[in-house]
Motif scaffolding. Structure first.
Motif, PDB file in Angstrom:
ATOM      1  N   THR A  28      49.039 -33.171   1.078  1.00  0.00           N
ATOM      2  CA  THR A  28      48.453 -33.635  -0.178  1.00  0.00           C
ATOM      3  C   THR A  28      47.150 -34.384   0.080  1.00  0.00           C
ATOM      4  OG1 THR A  28      50.665 -33.858  -1.088  1.00  0.00           O
ATOM      5  CG2 THR A  28      48.899 -34.973  -2.254  1.00  0.00           C
ATOM      6  N   GLY A  29      46.141 -34.054  -0.730  1.00  0.00           N
ATOM      7  CA  GLY A  29      44.865 -34.742  -0.622  1.00  0.00           C
ATOM      8  C   GLY A  29      43.881 -34.049   0.287  1.00  0.00           C
ATOM      9  N   SER A  30      44.329 -33.055   1.027  1.00  0.00           N
ATOM     10  CA  SER A  30      43.416 -32.349   1.909  1.00  0.00           C
ATOM     11  C   SER A  30      42.746 -31.201   1.178  1.00  0.00           C
ATOM     12  CB  SER A  30      44.177 -31.799   3.116  1.00  0.00           C
ATOM     13  OG  SER A  30      44.665 -32.833   3.921  1.00  0.00           O
ATOM     14  N   THR A  31      41.575 -30.843   1.665  1.00  0.00           N
ATOM     15  CA  THR A  31      40.885 -29.668   1.145  1.00  0.00           C
ATOM     16  C   THR A  31      40.824 -28.629   2.251  1.00  0.00           C
ATOM     17  OG1 THR A  31      38.701 -30.454   1.819  1.00  0.00           O
ATOM     18  CG2 THR A  31      39.493 -31.132  -0.353  1.00  0.00           C
ATOM     19  N   TYR A  32      40.783 -27.371   1.880  1.00  0.00           N
ATOM     20  CA  TYR A  32      40.772 -26.338   2.910  1.00  0.00           C
ATOM     21  C   TYR A  32      40.176 -25.045   2.379  1.00  0.00           C
ATOM     22  CZ  TYR A  32      45.318 -26.481   0.596  1.00  0.00           C
ATOM     23  OH  TYR A  32      46.317 -26.608  -0.333  1.00  0.00           O
ATOM     24  N   GLU A  33      39.507 -24.372   3.303  1.00  0.00           N
ATOM     25  CA  GLU A  33      39.031 -23.026   3.013  1.00  0.00           C
ATOM     26  C   GLU A  33      40.230 -22.088   3.104  1.00  0.00           C
ATOM     27  OE1 GLU A  33      35.862 -25.294   3.091  1.00  0.00           O
ATOM     28  OE2 GLU A  33      35.700 -23.211   2.436  1.00  0.00           O
ATOM     29  N   MET A  34      40.147 -20.979   2.392  1.00  0.00           N
ATOM     30  CA  MET A  34      41.232 -20.002   2.412  1.00  0.00           C
ATOM     31  C   MET A  34      40.663 -18.628   2.737  1.00  0.00           C
ATOM     32  SD  MET A  34      44.072 -21.588   1.633  1.00  0.00           S
ATOM     33  CE  MET A  34      45.186 -20.362   0.965  1.00  0.00           C
ATOM     34  N   GLY A  35      41.443 -17.853   3.449  1.00  0.00           N
ATOM     35  CA  GLY A  35      41.016 -16.509   3.773  1.00  0.00           C
ATOM     36  C   GLY A  35      42.169 -15.530   3.691  1.00  0.00           C
ATOM     37  N   TRP A  36      41.834 -14.286   3.427  1.00  0.00           N
ATOM     38  CA  TRP A  36      42.806 -13.196   3.487  1.00  0.00           C
ATOM     39  C   TRP A  36      42.455 -12.303   4.674  1.00  0.00           C
ATOM     40  CZ3 TRP A  36      47.203 -12.606   0.753  1.00  0.00           C
ATOM     41  CH2 TRP A  36      47.341 -13.305  -0.452  1.00  0.00           C
ATOM     42  N   PHE A  37      43.464 -11.975   5.441  1.00  0.00           N
ATOM     43  CA  PHE A  37      43.334 -11.036   6.542  1.00  0.00           C
ATOM     44  C   PHE A  37      44.403  -9.959   6.360  1.00  0.00           C
ATOM     45  CE2 PHE A  37      40.517 -13.033   9.784  1.00  0.00           C
ATOM     46  CZ  PHE A  37      40.243 -14.211   9.108  1.00  0.00           C
ATOM     47  N   ARG A  38      44.263  -8.871   7.078  1.00  0.00           N
ATOM     48  CA  ARG A  38      45.279  -7.831   7.023  1.00  0.00           C
ATOM     49  C   ARG A  38      45.475  -7.232   8.409  1.00  0.00           C
ATOM     50  NH1 ARG A  38      41.919  -3.391   3.373  1.00  0.00           N
ATOM     51  NH2 ARG A  38      40.403  -2.768   4.981  1.00  0.00           N
ATOM     52  N   GLN A  39      46.657  -6.704   8.614  1.00  0.00           N
ATOM     53  CA  GLN A  39      46.972  -6.101   9.902  1.00  0.00           C
ATOM     54  C   GLN A  39      47.791  -4.847   9.680  1.00  0.00           C
ATOM     55  OE1 GLN A  39      48.796  -8.778  12.737  1.00  0.00           O
ATOM     56  NE2 GLN A  39      48.146  -7.505  14.446  1.00  0.00           N
ATOM     57  N   ALA A  40      47.227  -3.727  10.123  1.00  0.00           N
ATOM     58  CA  ALA A  40      47.912  -2.448  10.057  1.00  0.00           C
ATOM     59  C   ALA A  40      48.658  -2.232  11.370  1.00  0.00           C
ATOM     60  CB  ALA A  40      46.917  -1.330   9.815  1.00  0.00           C
ATOM     61  N   PRO A  41      49.681  -1.381  11.373  1.00  0.00           N
ATOM     62  CA  PRO A  41      50.453  -1.131  12.604  1.00  0.00           C
ATOM     63  C   PRO A  41      49.548  -0.665  13.741  1.00  0.00           C
ATOM     64  CG  PRO A  41      51.580  -0.201  10.714  1.00  0.00           C
ATOM     65  CD  PRO A  41      50.248  -0.661  10.218  1.00  0.00           C
ATOM     66  N   GLY A  42      49.696  -1.306  14.880  1.00  0.00           N
ATOM     67  CA  GLY A  42      48.927  -0.915  16.051  1.00  0.00           C
ATOM     68  C   GLY A  42      47.490  -1.389  16.058  1.00  0.00           C
ATOM     69  N   LYS A  43      47.115  -2.170  15.063  1.00  0.00           N
ATOM     70  CA  LYS A  43      45.732  -2.657  14.985  1.00  0.00           C
ATOM     71  C   LYS A  43      45.696  -4.177  15.005  1.00  0.00           C
ATOM     72  CE  LYS A  43      43.786   1.296  12.529  1.00  0.00           C
ATOM     73  NZ  LYS A  43      42.920   1.729  11.395  1.00  0.00           N
ATOM     74  N   GLU A  44      44.515  -4.712  15.304  1.00  0.00           N
ATOM     75  CA  GLU A  44      44.346  -6.158  15.309  1.00  0.00           C
ATOM     76  C   GLU A  44      44.224  -6.671  13.871  1.00  0.00           C
ATOM     77  OE1 GLU A  44      42.060  -6.676  19.611  1.00  0.00           O
ATOM     78  OE2 GLU A  44      41.065  -7.269  17.762  1.00  0.00           O
ATOM     79  N   ARG A  45      44.467  -7.960  13.718  1.00  0.00           N
ATOM     80  CA  ARG A  45      44.303  -8.584  12.409  1.00  0.00           C
ATOM     81  C   ARG A  45      42.828  -8.517  12.012  1.00  0.00           C
ATOM     82  NH1 ARG A  45      47.777 -13.827  10.841  1.00  0.00           N
ATOM     83  NH2 ARG A  45      49.312 -12.335  11.633  1.00  0.00           N
ATOM     84  N   GLU A  46      42.590  -8.138  10.779  1.00  0.00           N
ATOM     85  CA  GLU A  46      41.235  -7.852  10.296  1.00  0.00           C
ATOM     86  C   GLU A  46      40.886  -8.760   9.131  1.00  0.00           C
ATOM     87  OE1 GLU A  46      38.987  -3.855   8.506  1.00  0.00           O
ATOM     88  OE2 GLU A  46      41.125  -4.175   8.157  1.00  0.00           O
ATOM     89  N   PHE A  47      39.697  -9.307   9.157  1.00  0.00           N
ATOM     90  CA  PHE A  47      39.220 -10.154   8.065  1.00  0.00           C
ATOM     91  C   PHE A  47      39.019  -9.329   6.794  1.00  0.00           C
ATOM     92  CE2 PHE A  47      37.063 -13.401   5.817  1.00  0.00           C
ATOM     93  CZ  PHE A  47      35.938 -12.842   5.242  1.00  0.00           C
ATOM     94  N   VAL A  48      39.394  -9.899   5.660  1.00  0.00           N
ATOM     95  CA  VAL A  48      39.203  -9.248   4.367  1.00  0.00           C
ATOM     96  C   VAL A  48      38.217 -10.047   3.506  1.00  0.00           C
ATOM     97  CG1 VAL A  48      40.312  -8.466   2.242  1.00  0.00           C
ATOM     98  CG2 VAL A  48      41.512  -8.238   4.432  1.00  0.00           C
ATOM     99  N   VAL A  49      38.530 -11.321   3.256  1.00  0.00           N
ATOM    100  CA  VAL A  49      37.688 -12.123   2.372  1.00  0.00           C
ATOM    101  C   VAL A  49      38.041 -13.591   2.554  1.00  0.00           C
ATOM    102  CG1 VAL A  49      39.347 -11.869   0.465  1.00  0.00           C
ATOM    103  CG2 VAL A  49      36.961 -12.445  -0.046  1.00  0.00           C
ATOM    104  N   ALA A  50      37.084 -14.464   2.271  1.00  0.00           N
ATOM    105  CA  ALA A  50      37.316 -15.902   2.345  1.00  0.00           C
ATOM    106  C   ALA A  50      36.688 -16.590   1.139  1.00  0.00           C
ATOM    107  CB  ALA A  50      36.742 -16.480   3.638  1.00  0.00           C
ATOM    108  N   ILE A  51      37.224 -17.760   0.824  1.00  0.00           N
ATOM    109  CA  ILE A  51      36.716 -18.544  -0.299  1.00  0.00           C
ATOM    110  C   ILE A  51      36.731 -20.016   0.087  1.00  0.00           C
ATOM    111  CG2 ILE A  51      38.991 -18.791  -1.387  1.00  0.00           C
ATOM    112  CD1 ILE A  51      37.540 -18.450  -4.116  1.00  0.00           C
ATOM    113  N   ASN A  52      35.720 -20.758  -0.379  1.00  0.00           N
ATOM    114  CA  ASN A  52      35.671 -22.168  -0.029  1.00  0.00           C
ATOM    115  C   ASN A  52      36.544 -22.993  -0.965  1.00  0.00           C
ATOM    116  OD1 ASN A  52      34.107 -22.067  -2.338  1.00  0.00           O
ATOM    117  ND2 ASN A  52      32.475 -23.385  -1.544  1.00  0.00           N
TER     118      ASN A  52
END
Length: 125
Positions: A28-52
């Motif tokens: 409580t009281g903290s602020t944080y950036e948020m992001g969405w990532f995705r990971q398909a089978p056999g692949k590395e985690r991939e950036f999708v989008v971020a918001i401040n």
């Protein structure tokens, strides 16, 4: 600690839409950036989008630009990902991450200290 819970995944046909949600709690009281990532089978985690924290700055991966929209709820602890014109290549487990340090490298998974359990998105052709 920040707890994140994603929801809204499912099975959709190509060209369809889904809306993912990520609910944050704790620290409580903290602020944080948020992001969405995705990971398909056999692949590395991939950036999708971020918001401040304030919700007035966003950054999209080229692969989803113009199709996906990220937004933040008025209470700031909810983040939404509206996904339109879905393609089979969007199939993956989608994760939301939180960064309380406000690091500038929003497209790097290492910038996020907290992660949800993920929600599966499957797009059929």
């Amino acid at each position: 600690q920040v707890q994140l819970v994603e929801s809204g995944g499912g099975l959709v046909q190509a060209g369809g839409s889904l809306r993912l949600s990520c609910a944050a709690s704790g620290r409580t009281g903290s602020t944080y950036e948020m992001g969405w990532f995705r990971q398909a089978p056999g692949k590395e985690r991939e950036f999708v989008v971020a918001i401040n924290w304030s919700g007035d700055s966003t950054y999209y991966a080229d692969s989803v630009k113009g199709r996906f929209t990220i937004s933040r709820g008025n209470a700031k602890n909810m983040v939404y990902l509206q996904m339109n014109s879905l393609k089979p290549e969007d199939t993956a487990v989608y994760y939301c991450g939180a960064d309380p340090i406000h690091r500038p490298w929003v497209a790097r998974s290492q910038s996020y200290d907290y992660w949800g359990q993920g929600t599966q998105v499957t797009v059929s052709s």
